[in-house]
Enzyme design. Structure first.
Site, PDB file in Angstrom:
ATOM      1  N   GLY A  86       4.682  -0.424   8.796  1.00 56.46           N
ATOM      2  CA  GLY A  86       4.978  -0.425   7.372  1.00 56.46           C
ATOM      3  C   GLY A  86       5.275  -1.796   6.819  1.00 56.46           C
ATOM      4  O   GLY A  86       5.361  -1.969   5.602  1.00 56.46           O
ATOM      5  N   THR A  87       5.406  -2.801   7.687  1.00 56.80           N
ATOM      6  CA  THR A  87       5.623  -4.171   7.223  1.00 56.80           C
ATOM      7  C   THR A  87       4.379  -4.658   6.493  1.00 56.80           C
ATOM      8  O   THR A  87       3.250  -4.350   6.890  1.00 56.80           O
ATOM      9  CB  THR A  87       5.911  -5.097   8.419  1.00 56.80           C
ATOM     10  N   THR A  88       4.572  -5.423   5.426  1.00 55.09           N
ATOM     11  CA  THR A  88       3.449  -6.002   4.697  1.00 55.09           C
ATOM     12  C   THR A  88       3.427  -7.521   4.919  1.00 55.09           C
ATOM     13  O   THR A  88       4.341  -8.091   5.498  1.00 55.09           O
ATOM     14  CB  THR A  88       3.552  -5.702   3.195  1.00 55.09           C
ATOM     15  N   SER A 111      -0.317   0.581   6.419  1.00 54.92           N
ATOM     16  CA  SER A 111      -0.446   0.771   4.977  1.00 54.92           C
ATOM     17  C   SER A 111       0.472  -0.208   4.263  1.00 54.92           C
ATOM     18  O   SER A 111       1.532  -0.568   4.781  1.00 54.92           O
ATOM     19  CB  SER A 111      -0.077   2.200   4.571  1.00 54.92           C
ATOM     20  N   ASN A 113       1.752   0.691   1.442  1.00 55.95           N
ATOM     21  CA  ASN A 113       2.695   1.564   0.744  1.00 55.95           C
ATOM     22  C   ASN A 113       2.539   2.989   1.269  1.00 55.95           C
ATOM     23  O   ASN A 113       1.517   3.636   1.027  1.00 55.95           O
ATOM     24  CB  ASN A 113       2.446   1.534  -0.770  1.00 55.95           C
ATOM     25  N   TYR A 114       3.547   3.482   1.977  1.00 56.44           N
ATOM     26  CA  TYR A 114       3.504   4.827   2.548  1.00 56.44           C
ATOM     27  C   TYR A 114       4.029   5.901   1.599  1.00 56.44           C
ATOM     28  O   TYR A 114       4.039   7.076   1.959  1.00 56.44           O
ATOM     29  CB  TYR A 114       4.317   4.872   3.847  1.00 56.44           C
ATOM     30  N   HIS A 146       9.274  -4.215 -12.430  1.00 61.89           N
ATOM     31  CA  HIS A 146      10.106  -4.262 -11.224  1.00 61.89           C
ATOM     32  C   HIS A 146      11.375  -5.048 -11.532  1.00 61.89           C
ATOM     33  O   HIS A 146      11.465  -5.767 -12.523  1.00 61.89           O
ATOM     34  CB  HIS A 146       9.374  -4.928 -10.053  1.00 61.89           C
ATOM     35  N   HIS A 147      12.327  -4.960 -10.611  1.00 62.04           N
ATOM     36  CA  HIS A 147      13.569  -5.736 -10.706  1.00 62.04           C
ATOM     37  C   HIS A 147      13.272  -7.232 -10.597  1.00 62.04           C
ATOM     38  O   HIS A 147      12.198  -7.646 -10.133  1.00 62.04           O
ATOM     39  CB  HIS A 147      14.539  -5.312  -9.591  1.00 62.04           C
ATOM     40  N   LYS A 150      12.088  -9.241  -7.217  1.00 67.17           N
ATOM     41  CA  LYS A 150      10.772  -9.078  -6.580  1.00 67.17           C
ATOM     42  C   LYS A 150      10.009 -10.397  -6.648  1.00 67.17           C
ATOM     43  O   LYS A 150       9.913 -11.015  -7.711  1.00 67.17           O
ATOM     44  CB  LYS A 150       9.990  -7.959  -7.263  1.00 67.17           C
ATOM     45  N   THR A 157       1.082  -2.619  -5.027  1.00 69.07           N
ATOM     46  CA  THR A 157       0.757  -1.284  -5.535  1.00 69.07           C
ATOM     47  C   THR A 157      -0.122  -1.372  -6.776  1.00 69.07           C
ATOM     48  O   THR A 157      -1.085  -0.612  -6.929  1.00 69.07           O
ATOM     49  CB  THR A 157       2.054  -0.513  -5.852  1.00 69.07           C
TER      50      THR A 157
END
Length: 271
Positions: A86-88, A111, A113-114, A146-147, A150, A157
């Site tokens: 799950g790491t990008t 992925s 984004n899971y 987003h916050h 980021k 996404t």
């Protein structure tokens, strides 16, 4: 299903809770930067990935950092452990990992984004875009919030969302992410970003005509959706029938969350 968690930060703890809620066991936690209190699950805490530390695991779920992910994945695949990553931020090495999985006849799912909700959103947005394509009075665009902590803009996404929308449209050919000081061209899809305060991750796609607007939005309240998707991916990768069920042998090859979603949706359609 017996799960090893690689990484025990915020995401690792949510994965642990989600796995336990679905009736699985967490049999090992590996994180060199965490010491002291043992995991909630009671699983032993290790600082390195070794055959001894992961010998009881049916599958490993890796959520760490871009600078450690590739080494972790190499080690897991080398030991024959089915792995959900799950790491990008490590995708420059994807071809190397694909070759390693092939040579070891390994089992690997990755992925960016899971989130189950995000992956359903992709499909809903693409289907809506395909329906709207023959109606030129409906212009297409979107936005994401987003916050302010980021670091990337646009988000990963947003890039995938726009890619999937453009793939099914003939009227729109390219994305424009930056501020426009001109009207967008008819074949451009404008998708700007906003970073503000503590705003949750929000992505929208809209179809606007002089008469009305159709808007589809996904808002992430927390990371629970990511954890749920990663656990579902682990179940799928080791052919686990569901909560509390044992692994039934791993699927050989390299997969993404798209493969998992397609199987789940196909099964639902066949019921």
């Amino acid at each position: 299903m017996k799960i090893a968690l690689i990484g025990y930060g915020k995401m690792g703890r949510i994965l642990e809770r989600t796995a336990l809620e679905r009736g699985h066991q967490v049999v090992a936690v590996v994180d060199p930067f965490i010491a002291g209190t043992p995991p909630v699950s009671g699983a032993p805490l290790h600082t390195t990935i070794t055959e001894t530390s992961l010998q009881a695991a049916d599958v490993a779920i890796e959520f760490t950092r871009p600078d450690t992910a590739v080494e972790n994945i190499r080690a897991l695949i080398g030991m024959g452990i089915p792995t959900v990553a799950g790491t990008t931020g490590w995708y420059d090495h994807l071809k190397e990992i694909e070759d390693l999985v092939g040579s070891k006849k390994g089992s690997f799912c990755w992925s960016s984004n899971y989130s189950l909700g995000v992956n359903l959103f992709y499909r809903i947005a693409a289907f809506a875009a395909k329906l709207a394509d023959p109606f030129p009075e409906y212009d297409v665009g979107g936005w994401e919030f987003h916050h302010n902590k980021k670091v990337d803009s646009p988000s990963g996404t947003a890039k995938i969302l726009v890619e999937k929308v453009l793939a099914v449209m003939t009227r729109k050919k390219k994305a424009v992410w930056e501020t426009l000081n001109r009207p967008p061209a008819p074949d451009e899809l404008h998708y700007p970003s906003l970073r503000l305060g503590s705003m949750p991750g929000t992505h929208a796609i809209a179809f606007d005509s002089p008469a009305d607007t159709i808007e589809i939005t996904h808002t992430a309240r927390n990371r629970d959706g990511l954890a749920a998707g990663a656990i579902r991916a682990a179940e799928w990768l080791v052919k686990c029938a569901g909560p509390g069920k044992p692994a039934g042998g791993a699927r050989a090859g390299v997969f993404t969350i798209d493969d998992v979603m397609e199987d789940i949706l196909q099964d639902a359609c066949n019921q």
